[in-house]
Design an enzyme around this catalytic site. Structure first.
Site, mmCIF file in Angstrom:
data_model
loop_
_atom_site.group_PDB
_atom_site.id
_atom_site.type_symbol
_atom_site.label_atom_id
_atom_site.label_comp_id
_atom_site.label_asym_id
_atom_site.label_seq_id
_atom_site.Cartn_x
_atom_site.Cartn_y
_atom_site.Cartn_z
ATOM 1 N N GLU A 189 0.805 -1.233 0.000
ATOM 2 C CA GLU A 189 0.000 0.000 0.000
ATOM 3 C C GLU A 189 0.835 1.279 0.000
ATOM 4 O OE1 GLU A 189 -2.806 -0.423 3.233
ATOM 5 O OE2 GLU A 189 -3.476 -2.376 2.530
ATOM 6 N N GLU A 305 -5.984 -10.801 -1.552
ATOM 7 C CA GLU A 305 -6.823 -10.618 -0.353
ATOM 8 C C GLU A 305 -8.315 -10.587 -0.722
ATOM 9 O OE1 GLU A 305 -5.487 -7.355 2.059
ATOM 10 O OE2 GLU A 305 -3.379 -7.709 1.608
HETATM 11 O O1 G3I Z 1 -3.652 -9.864 18.712
HETATM 12 C C1 G3I Z 1 -4.196 -8.701 19.376
HETATM 13 C C2 G3I Z 1 -4.861 -9.101 20.676
HETATM 14 O O2 G3I Z 1 -3.869 -9.622 21.560
HETATM 15 C C3 G3I Z 1 -5.531 -7.867 21.289
HETATM 16 O O3 G3I Z 1 -6.215 -8.235 22.471
HETATM 17 C C4 G3I Z 1 -6.524 -7.286 20.271
HETATM 18 C C5 G3I Z 1 -7.239 -6.078 20.809
HETATM 19 O O4 G3I Z 1 -6.685 -4.916 20.298
HETATM 20 O O5 G3I Z 1 -5.810 -6.914 19.067
HETATM 21 C C6 G3I Z 1 -5.216 -8.060 18.445
HETATM 22 O O6 G3I Z 1 -4.531 -7.649 17.294
HETATM 23 C C7 G3I Z 1 -5.392 -7.287 16.226
HETATM 24 C C8 G3I Z 1 -5.020 -8.148 15.011
HETATM 25 O O7 G3I Z 1 -5.755 -7.741 13.847
HETATM 26 C C9 G3I Z 1 -5.345 -9.613 15.293
HETATM 27 O O8 G3I Z 1 -4.785 -10.371 14.258
HETATM 28 C C10 G3I Z 1 -5.144 -5.819 15.897
HETATM 29 O O9 G3I Z 1 -5.627 -5.030 16.967
HETATM 30 C C11 G3I Z 1 -5.890 -5.455 14.618
HETATM 31 O O10 G3I Z 1 -5.542 -4.126 14.231
HETATM 32 C C12 G3I Z 1 -5.472 -6.384 13.490
HETATM 33 O O11 G3I Z 1 -6.239 -6.041 12.355
HETATM 34 C C13 G3I Z 1 -5.728 -6.600 11.130
HETATM 35 C C14 G3I Z 1 -5.361 -5.425 10.192
HETATM 36 O O12 G3I Z 1 -4.965 -5.937 8.900
HETATM 37 C C15 G3I Z 1 -4.176 -4.619 10.748
HETATM 38 O O13 G3I Z 1 -3.042 -5.449 10.834
HETATM 39 C C16 G3I Z 1 -6.834 -7.445 10.495
HETATM 40 O O14 G3I Z 1 -7.076 -8.601 11.294
HETATM 41 C C17 G3I Z 1 -6.418 -7.881 9.093
HETATM 42 O O15 G3I Z 1 -7.483 -8.561 8.444
HETATM 43 C C18 G3I Z 1 -6.056 -6.642 8.261
HETATM 44 O O16 G3I Z 1 -5.598 -7.114 7.013
HETATM 45 C C19 G3I Z 1 -5.269 -6.061 6.080
HETATM 46 C C20 G3I Z 1 -4.031 -6.491 5.319
HETATM 47 O O17 G3I Z 1 -2.973 -6.739 6.232
HETATM 48 C C21 G3I Z 1 -3.653 -5.435 4.286
HETATM 49 N N1 G3I Z 1 -4.777 -5.184 3.379
HETATM 50 C C22 G3I Z 1 -6.019 -4.785 4.072
HETATM 51 C C23 G3I Z 1 -6.420 -5.873 5.067
HETATM 52 C C24 G3I Z 1 -7.739 -5.539 5.735
HETATM 53 O O18 G3I Z 1 -7.622 -4.379 6.485
#
Ligand code: G3I
Length: 399
Positions: A189, A305
């Site tokens: 991105e 994705e």
């Molecule tokens: O693992 C922690 C957990 O310990 C904690 O209690 C909880 C509460 O905040 O957060 C958990 O982590 C979360 C993680 O997903 C879990 O896998 C993060 O907060 C959360 O921000 C994260 O979101 C991910 C996001 O990317 C940011 O990394 C989404 O699952 C994931 O589907 C999303 O994927 C992105 C791709 O990487 C890039 N393209 C877009 C796509 C969708 O947004």
């Protein structure tokens, strides 16, 4: 790879279009660049009425991984370690349907880097062991991104150490899995036209701290760390016939042309394909042209994705599933018609575990759980599964 003369023509023509589009992007997405006409055959949302006669019948109920392999394609999905470790029936479905996995979070900075001088590979190592045990390949996501940065990042990474921090991260992480990964999303991105950069680059910490060369540097470092992995530039908003996404496609093409021309070791474009999040005017011939232009640079393409946000559709799940399936099939029919497309990964396999359930940007107004993926929350195959199987069945076999 096109001859220099045809390449320079290619770049000049695209520069003209991109500059026009840049005007559009800078004044927002409500106006068309002067003289730019949206091509006639932009399809909009599939309605229940126009789907009544449409069949989603499949010729085979073999798992998607097998049907894709028969065409020389890879099908797989994103996954969390917790879903596989704590849900045996899901793990069984995942290993049945998928030939490749990508960690949804385990290879991001916030998962790998608890402290500036520490790496935690517990989850990514577990996922690699799972993949090997089940006969799946694994791909990495993502080495350089502006999201999912650990809390210590802002206070630690400076213009003086940013290059060292990025290079060491890539060397350590890509080096650990050298020879074991199918591919890496090296940079994710990097394009954001609204930020006003002359090349459409996103105002990320990496751009601020290192400059535009961070992209080439990341790819060269990854190539040295893992000479076997396919190195991918991954981005979103490349799918639809809108001024905004057209401008994004041109900016991505310009970036890819610059990298290829500079001899950067880049092998593929990753198209995220989170469908229906933006204005869903899908223009098959326009999207096909974009895929061909990427392929003309000598690059492969991965759909990395894929999912279909169903917030625009009604509550009735049977009707919603048909509309979602139509979006999958219309899109993949074009995508898989391009021989440079080598893989399709959905961002999740089952509605039981979809990021869209927590999507605050486009929630369903009725509050019902979303149904974006090939399997439902009970792990039954949906018409979206049929749509993927049908697109694979009808596409040309890869050599
Ligand atoms: O693992 C922690 C957990 O310990 C904690 O209690 C909880 C509460 O905040 O957060 C958990 O982590 C979360 C993680 O997903 C879990 O896998 C993060 O907060 C959360 O921000 C994260 O979101 C991910 C996001 O990317 C940011 O990394 C989404 O699952 C994931 O589907 C999303 O994927 C992105 C791709 O990487 C890039 N393209 C877009 C796509 C969708 O947004």
């Amino acid at each position: 790879m096109p001859k220099p003369s045809s390449r320079s023509k290619l770049i000049n023509r695209r520069q003209a279009l991109f500059l026009g589009m840049g005007a559009v992007a800078s004044v927002g997405t409500t106006t068309l660049a002067a003289g730019l006409k949206a091509p006639r055959n932009s399809a909009s949302l599939p309605t229940v009425a126009n789907l009544q006669q449409r069949s989603f019948a499949v010729a085979s109920d073999l798992p998607l991984r097998q049907q894709a392999a028969a065409k020389g394609l890879l099908y797989g999905a994103a996954v969390l370690k917790s879903s596989l470790m704590n849900d045996p029936e899901f793990s069984q479905a995942f290993a049945r349907e998928c030939a490749i996995l990508v960690p949804e979070g385990a290879l991001k900075w916030d998962s790998l880097r608890p402290a500036p001088d520490k790496f935690n590979f517990t989850d990514s190592d577990w996922l690699l062991a799972y993949a090997r045990q089940k006969g799946l390949q694994m791909r990495g996501h993502t080495l350089v991104w502006h999201h999912a940065l650990p809390k210590w990042f802002a206070g630690t990474v400076t213009p003086g150490n940013a290059e060292k921090m990025m290079v060491e991260h890539i060397q350590t992480v890509a080096g650990r899995y050298a020879g074991k990964f199918h591919s890496w999303d090296v940079v994710n991105e990097a394009i954001a036209l609204q930020h006003g950069h002359p090349q459409g680059l996103r105002q990320t910490p990496w751009l601020d701290l290192i400059g535009p060369r961070y992209i080439d540097l990341a790819f060269r470092t990854a190539a040295a760390a893992d000479p076997n992995a396919l190195l991918v530039y991954n981005d979103f908003g490349l799918d639809y016939d809108t001024p905004w996404e057209s401008a994004r496609r041109q900016a991505v093409l310009q970036l890819l042309e610059r990298l290829v021309t500079a001899g950067t070791p880049i092998h593929a474009l990753g198209i995220q394909a989170h469908l229906l999040r933006e204005d869903p005017k899908f223009n098959p011939s326009q999207f096909q042209t974009f895929l061909r232009e990427v392929a003309s640079l000598g690059l492969k393409i991965m759909i990395t994705e894929l999912d279909v946000t169903d917030a625009r559709f009604g509550a009735h799940s049977t009707e919603r599933d048909r509309q979602v399936a139509a979006v999958y099939e219309d899109y993949l029919t074009v995508a898989l018609g391009e021989p440079a497309v080598i893989a399709v990964l959905t961002w999740g396999l089952s509605d039981r575990y979809t990021w869209l359930a927590k999507d605050k940007d486009r929630p369903r107004r009725d509050g019902l759980p979303p149904r974006p993926l090939p399997l439902d929350a009970q792990l039954n195959r949906k018409l979206a599964w049929n749509a993927i199987a049908r697109s694979v069945a009808h596409c040309p076999k890869r050599n």
